[in-house]
Design an enzyme around this catalytic site. Structure first.
Site, PDB file in Angstrom:
ATOM      1  CD  GLU A 126       5.209  -2.503 -17.005  1.00 12.38           C
ATOM      2  OE1 GLU A 126       4.114  -3.083 -17.135  1.00 12.38           O
ATOM      3  OE2 GLU A 126       5.863  -2.515 -15.963  1.00 12.38           O
ATOM      4  NE  ARG A 151       1.014  -1.621 -11.236  1.00 10.63           N
ATOM      5  CZ  ARG A 151       0.847  -2.934 -11.057  1.00 10.63           C
ATOM      6  NH1 ARG A 151       1.894  -3.722 -10.942  1.00 10.63           N
ATOM      7  NH2 ARG A 151      -0.365  -3.469 -11.012  1.00 10.63           N
ATOM      8  CG  HIS A 193       4.400  -6.203 -15.164  1.00  9.07           C
ATOM      9  ND1 HIS A 193       3.820  -4.957 -15.075  1.00  9.07           N
ATOM     10  CD2 HIS A 193       3.951  -6.884 -14.073  1.00  9.07           C
ATOM     11  CE1 HIS A 193       3.050  -4.898 -13.992  1.00  9.07           C
ATOM     12  NE2 HIS A 193       3.121  -6.076 -13.362  1.00  9.07           N
TER      13      HIS A 193
HETATM   14  P1  NAP Z   1       0.228  -4.630   0.172  1.00 10.25           P
HETATM   15  O1  NAP Z   1       0.140  -5.870   0.997  1.00 10.25           O
HETATM   16  O2  NAP Z   1      -0.895  -3.668   0.189  1.00 10.25           O
HETATM   17  O3  NAP Z   1       1.591  -3.879   0.595  1.00 10.25           O
HETATM   18  C1  NAP Z   1       1.910  -2.609   0.149  1.00 10.25           C
HETATM   19  C2  NAP Z   1       2.815  -1.970   1.200  1.00 10.25           C
HETATM   20  O4  NAP Z   1       3.260  -0.713   0.702  1.00 10.25           O
HETATM   21  C3  NAP Z   1       2.090  -1.723   2.517  1.00 10.25           C
HETATM   22  O5  NAP Z   1       2.843  -2.295   3.565  1.00 10.25           O
HETATM   23  C4  NAP Z   1       1.970  -0.206   2.613  1.00 10.25           C
HETATM   24  O6  NAP Z   1       2.164   0.233   3.949  1.00 10.25           O
HETATM   25  C5  NAP Z   1       3.114   0.274   1.718  1.00 10.25           C
HETATM   26  N1  NAP Z   1       2.773   1.558   1.109  1.00 10.25           N
HETATM   27  C6  NAP Z   1       1.625   1.908   0.484  1.00 10.25           C
HETATM   28  N2  NAP Z   1       1.667   3.188   0.075  1.00 10.25           N
HETATM   29  C7  NAP Z   1       2.879   3.662   0.477  1.00 10.25           C
HETATM   30  C8  NAP Z   1       3.513   4.922   0.383  1.00 10.25           C
HETATM   31  N3  NAP Z   1       2.892   5.975  -0.218  1.00 10.25           N
HETATM   32  N4  NAP Z   1       4.762   5.064   0.893  1.00 10.25           N
HETATM   33  C9  NAP Z   1       5.378   4.021   1.502  1.00 10.25           C
HETATM   34  N5  NAP Z   1       4.830   2.800   1.635  1.00 10.25           N
HETATM   35  C10 NAP Z   1       3.590   2.623   1.130  1.00 10.25           C
HETATM   36  O7  NAP Z   1       0.458  -4.981  -1.359  1.00 10.25           O
HETATM   37  P2  NAP Z   1       1.196  -6.260  -1.974  1.00 10.25           P
HETATM   38  O8  NAP Z   1       0.227  -7.366  -2.166  1.00 10.25           O
HETATM   39  O9  NAP Z   1       2.430  -6.510  -1.191  1.00 10.25           O
HETATM   40  O10 NAP Z   1       1.537  -5.672  -3.434  1.00 10.25           O
HETATM   41  C11 NAP Z   1       2.398  -4.558  -3.574  1.00 10.25           C
HETATM   42  C12 NAP Z   1       2.432  -4.090  -5.012  1.00 10.25           C
HETATM   43  O11 NAP Z   1       3.170  -5.005  -5.803  1.00 10.25           O
HETATM   44  C13 NAP Z   1       1.084  -4.008  -5.725  1.00 10.25           C
HETATM   45  O12 NAP Z   1       0.395  -2.811  -5.430  1.00 10.25           O
HETATM   46  C14 NAP Z   1       1.435  -4.116  -7.194  1.00 10.25           C
HETATM   47  O13 NAP Z   1       1.541  -2.855  -7.790  1.00 10.25           O
HETATM   48  C15 NAP Z   1       2.793  -4.814  -7.172  1.00 10.25           C
HETATM   49  N6  NAP Z   1       2.738  -6.126  -7.836  1.00 10.25           N
HETATM   50  C16 NAP Z   1       3.530  -6.377  -8.918  1.00 10.25           C
HETATM   51  C17 NAP Z   1       3.469  -7.620  -9.535  1.00 10.25           C
HETATM   52  C18 NAP Z   1       4.347  -7.951 -10.720  1.00 10.25           C
HETATM   53  O14 NAP Z   1       3.952  -8.766 -11.543  1.00 10.25           O
HETATM   54  N7  NAP Z   1       5.527  -7.390 -10.830  1.00 10.25           N
HETATM   55  C19 NAP Z   1       2.580  -8.604  -9.079  1.00 10.25           C
HETATM   56  C20 NAP Z   1       1.802  -8.297  -7.960  1.00 10.25           C
HETATM   57  C21 NAP Z   1       1.882  -7.057  -7.336  1.00 10.25           C
HETATM   58  P3  NAP Z   1       1.566   1.658   4.428  1.00 10.25           P
HETATM   59  O15 NAP Z   1       0.171   1.725   3.909  1.00 10.25           O
HETATM   60  O16 NAP Z   1       1.694   1.598   5.904  1.00 10.25           O
HETATM   61  O17 NAP Z   1       2.449   2.711   3.847  1.00 10.25           O
END
Ligand code: NAP
Length: 316
Positions: free
Chosen positions: A263, A234, A281
């Site tokens: 965005e 993000r 994005h």
């Molecule tokens: P996920 O499996 O929930 O992974 C998120 C990771 O971030 C977790 O390992 C979590 O570990 C860590 N995290 C959460 N809060 C944190 C904090 N405050 N400080 C440090 N680490 C933190 O999610 P995902 O499926 O990989 O997706 C991740 C993100 O990618 C989404 O939330 C979305 O915003 C973004 N995304 C972007 C696109 C795009 O089109 N560009 C598409 C899909 C997703 P801990 O909880 O242990 O900290």
């Protein structure tokens, strides 16, 4: 009677809306003229039992309040930073999203961005198109990927999928997140320490207040003048003003960004810099991922209205 659904955002192609309309009465808010929208919110909105929305549009408490009969919010996307989860929970509204089905394609984009920035593909493309090759204009060599270290900020589904791909390039992996994660010996003690130990920093955390501007001037400084920042998470996670300053002054090598703070507005300074690679994005914008995301949204709605367990509840 078919359940009534309000569709927010603009990610649903006509064919998908037609398929949805076979099972639900759909109100596509974005396609309503202002007068029609006003009439809808005065009347039919009361019958709405489900909202379909995108990860970037989300739904806040005020919008949800306009649907007094709302039971379920189905988010087309995995990021939930635009959804007021406490407000939904307080009203007993269930929320679903679309994890897993987009992970591989988003990871592919992250790696594509890193490769493009590292091997300077946009610059080379511009060089050829501008006719500089026959002019024998000098070209700078880029840097090898092999032997470098990538720091993954957020080692969840997408972060680990990125790591798996980068290992194939001979890149060492480190990460930082709050919990220990699956490979504790590869976890840095802080984001700043991760950046200092890495040639590349790949941002894969959720957005929202907990991570806002976590990648700040100090983190970029630690990444260094040869460092490359990749952000597919993000825009809010990166302090964009500090990023522009670091890129302009040469204190950061390059940035490859799929997401931005405001965005679809991308700062002119980022567009003008030669050491940026920018995409609008589109992490999950593949035919396969979008079909799977729509299917999962539909299936969650079907399950909810049939009284079956939800497929991917955020909380239920
Ligand atoms: P996920 O499996 O929930 O992974 C998120 C990771 O971030 C977790 O390992 C979590 O570990 C860590 N995290 C959460 N809060 C944190 C904090 N405050 N400080 C440090 N680490 C933190 O999610 P995902 O499926 O990989 O997706 C991740 C993100 O990618 C989404 O939330 C979305 O915003 C973004 N995304 C972007 C696109 C795009 O089109 N560009 C598409 C899909 C997703 P801990 O909880 O242990 O900290």
């Amino acid at each position: 009677m078919k359940p009534e659904i309000a569709v927010l955002g603009n990610v649903w192609p006509d064919a998908a809306l037609s398929a949805l309309a076979l099972e639900f009465t759909c109100h596509v808010i974005g396609r309503m003229a202002p007068a029609e929208r006003a009439r809808f919110f005065e009347g039919a909105a009361r019958q709405v039992r489900a909202v379909l929305t995108s990860g970037t549009v989300g739904i806040d408490a005020a919008t949800a309040a306009r649907f007094p009969g709302l039971e379920i919010v189905a988010v087309h996307g995995v990021g939930l930073d635009a959804v007021d989860l406490p407000a939904m929970a307080a009203r007993g509204i269930v929320v679903t999203n679309t994890p897993d089905v987009l992970t591989e394609d988003v990871a592919d984009l992250a790696v594509s961005l890193l490769l493009a920035a590292s091997r300077r593909l946009p610059q080379l493309d511009r060089y050829v198109r501008a006719g500089h090759w026959p002019e024998k204009r000098p070209l700078l060599p880029s840097r090898s990927l092999r032997g470098k270290t990538a720091g993954i900020y957020g080692y969840g589904r997408i972060g680990q999928a990125v790591a798996g791909r980068l290992r194939g390039f001979g890149i060492d992996i480190r990460y930082f997140q709050r919990s220990e994660g699956p490979e504790p010996r590869r976890r840095s003690a802080s984001l700043r320490e991760l950046a200092a130990a890495s040639d590349y920093l790949v941002v894969c955390t959720p957005g929202g207040p907990d991570t806002r501007h976590a990648v700040d001037a100090a983190v970029l400084e630690a990444l260094g003048p040869e460092g490359i920042l990749v952000n597919i998470a993000r825009g809010s996670v990166v302090d964009e003003a500090a990023l522009i300053e670091a890129l302009s002054s040469g204190r950061l090598g390059a940035a490859a960004l799929d997401v931005f703070e405001d965005e679809p507005h991308v700062p002119a300074a980022l567009c003008a810099l030669d050491n940026t690679v920018l995409s609008p994005h589109v992490g999950s914008l593949t035919v396969e991922a979008r079909l799977a995301m729509r299917t999962l949204c539909f299936d969650n709605l079907r399950a909810h209205f049939a009284g079956r367990p939800l497929l991917s509840p955020v909380f239920a």
